[in-house]
Write an enzyme that holds these catalytic residues in place. Structure first.
Site, PDB file in Angstrom:
ATOM      1  N   ASP A   1      10.408  64.481 -16.958  1.00 21.62           N
ATOM      2  CA  ASP A   1      11.753  64.743 -17.672  1.00 21.62           C
ATOM      3  C   ASP A   1      11.795  65.797 -18.740  1.00 21.62           C
ATOM      4  OD1 ASP A   1      13.965  63.852 -16.362  1.00 21.62           O
ATOM      5  OD2 ASP A   1      13.757  61.774 -17.404  1.00 21.62           O
TER       6      ASP A   1
ATOM      7  N   LYS B   1      22.637  60.568 -17.289  1.00 21.85           N
ATOM      8  CA  LYS B   1      22.032  61.805 -17.057  1.00 21.85           C
ATOM      9  C   LYS B   1      22.319  62.893 -17.873  1.00 21.85           C
ATOM     10  CE  LYS B   1      18.397  62.449 -15.428  1.00 21.85           C
ATOM     11  NZ  LYS B   1      17.394  62.293 -16.676  1.00 21.85           N
TER      12      LYS B   1
ATOM     13  N   TYR C   1      21.383  60.961 -21.995  1.00 21.41           N
ATOM     14  CA  TYR C   1      20.116  61.539 -22.050  1.00 21.41           C
ATOM     15  C   TYR C   1      20.269  63.080 -21.767  1.00 21.41           C
ATOM     16  CZ  TYR C   1      17.612  56.899 -21.387  1.00 21.41           C
ATOM     17  OH  TYR C   1      17.283  55.674 -21.416  1.00 21.41           O
TER      18      TYR C   1
ATOM     19  N   ARG D   1      23.401  55.546 -11.459  1.00 22.05           N
ATOM     20  CA  ARG D   1      23.720  54.669 -12.621  1.00 22.05           C
ATOM     21  C   ARG D   1      25.121  54.869 -13.225  1.00 22.05           C
ATOM     22  NH1 ARG D   1      18.139  56.033 -15.848  1.00 22.05           N
ATOM     23  NH2 ARG D   1      18.552  58.098 -14.414  1.00 22.05           N
TER      24      ARG D   1
ATOM     25  N   GLU E   1      17.299  59.926 -25.755  1.00 19.13           N
ATOM     26  CA  GLU E   1      16.027  59.844 -25.920  1.00 19.13           C
ATOM     27  C   GLU E   1      15.318  60.125 -27.227  1.00 19.13           C
ATOM     28  OE1 GLU E   1      16.770  64.300 -24.622  1.00 19.13           O
ATOM     29  OE2 GLU E   1      17.659  62.010 -24.203  1.00 19.13           O
TER      30      GLU E   1
ATOM     31  N   HIS F   1      17.274  65.677 -22.772  1.00 18.50           N
ATOM     32  CA  HIS F   1      15.743  66.201 -22.406  1.00 18.50           C
ATOM     33  C   HIS F   1      16.077  67.738 -22.441  1.00 18.50           C
ATOM     34  CE1 HIS F   1      14.408  62.205 -21.215  1.00 18.50           C
ATOM     35  NE2 HIS F   1      15.465  62.170 -20.176  1.00 18.50           N
TER      36      HIS F   1
END
Length: 372
Positions: A270, A75, A94, A15, A118, A96
């Site tokens: 995740d 990511k 993101y 991505r 997120e 996490h």
């Protein structure tokens, strides 16, 4: 503002943080966008596409991080990327963080402003930047689970929907949110026997009204989880506590009692996973077995369908990316409480309470550090 888009380096992650159309929106507003060469090449987004809409192509990630005021990724930053961050630089991606103390420490030491997709919220109490990837992951969970049920993959040798005269597989989904709803749609489309568990009676009622007799809804307790999981052929873990570590709803003892060759797809991985037997895997080696149960715990599931995922993610993130670029991170977060909810780390200070609680660290409120 100078906006940088590095190539993702996590295992089998294709991505890209910004599509050419998103770049065009930024350059049309007078911002400079720098894209690492071949950042989107694997999904057909070529350097020439980015150049056509005004982006400048740079040869490596070092130059991207050194040049940009804001880094837009997909990511969580890998250790080498964290080292490239500098004090005051904005990172929008993101994160996490809850199950990842090492990343938390690295971001704190970098002095960067780290905003997590997120945990950004919306007026309806949802998580609009997590939702598109949850939709993808929910749908993929059934696709992956059906594949893992094949004998060659270590599974029970079951066709998810069965055939006339042979029972369909029993699919049990923990969590009736975005992941669970999309998983249920796919599983019912393949004619599996589907049950969703959730602690919200309101949500179970909504699902019942939406899907009718095709879907079984069960209130989630330790007893009901144990009963349903042990009897399942495919279990999908789709539970979420925003920004926090996922609750361990599936114990080792439950997994031990599951059918030989049954499958667990832990979409919550995740955030640490919702099974005691779960640990993160990659697309290169997606599965492992515990107690003869196949575990699929890929931490970036949507990366397998990177083109679909990239466009879906950009549709959701673009308004926030534009606000950060137009106003600057501090001003944008002061103005927009929903964007402010995404702030996890601010110039050496941990902001997000759920992460602090998971890692037993001190934190400050976003309002305090931003002077609101």
């Amino acid at each position: 503002m100078r906006v940088g888009v590095p190539k993702e380096i996590k295992n089998h992650e294709y991505r890209v943080g910004l599509t050419p159309s998103a770049v065009r929106e930024l350059t049309a507003r007078g911002h400079e966008v720098f894209v690492e060469t071949m950042a989107g090449d694997a999904i057909g987004l070529l350097d020439s596409h980015y150049q056509r809409v005004g982006a400048k192509i740079l040869p490596n990630a070092d130059e991207i991080f050194a040049t940009a005021d804001m880094i837009v990724k997909v990511k969580e930053p890998q250790p080498i990327e964290i080292k490239r961050l500098r004090k005051g630089q904005t990172l929008f991606t993101y994160l996490h963080l809850a199950p990842d103390p090492e990343q938390t420490v690295g971001l704190l030491e970098s002095g960067a402003v780290a905003i997590a997709y997120e945990t950004v919220t919306d007026a309806r109490g949802g998580l609009p930047l997590l939702a598109p990837m949850s939709e993808v992951a929910g749908r993929m969970s059934i696709q992956a689970g059906a594949h893992c049920l094949e004998i060659a993959q270590g599974g029970r040798g079951m066709l998810l929907g069965g055939v006339p005269g042979v029972p369909a597989a029993k699919v049990v989904i923990l969590g009736g949110g975005v992941v669970g709803t999309n998983a249920a749609r796919m599983a019912m489309g393949l004619e599996a026997h589907v049950t969703i568990l959730d602690v919200s009676l309101h949500r179970l009622n909504e699902l019942d009204l939406q899907f009718g007799a095709m879907l079984n809804t069960v209130y989630s307790t330790i007893d009901s989880i144990e009963e349903q999981v042990i009897g399942a052929d495919l279990v999908v873990g789709g539970v979420l506590l925003p920004g926090a570590a996922a609750p361990k709803l599936i114990t080792d003892a439950m997994v031990k009692q599951m059918k030989k060759g049954s499958v667990l797809v832990d979409v919550a991985i995740d955030q640490g996973g919702c099974a005691e037997t779960s640990h993160a895997t990659t697309h290169a080696h997606p599965t492992y077995r515990v107690h003869d149960v196949v575990h699929y715990c890929v931490a970036n599931m949507p990366g397998a369908v990177a083109r679909t995922s990239t466009f879906a993610l950009n549709n959701a993130t673009l308004p926030f990316t534009l606000a950060l670029a137009d106003q600057g991170a501090d001003a944008a977060m002061k103005k927009n409480a929903h964007l402010r909810a995404g702030l996890n780390v601010y110039k050496g200070t941990l902001i997000y309470k759920a992460v602090a609680e998971a890692q037993k660290l001190a934190f400050e409120s976003a309002e305090k550090v931003l002077g609101i």
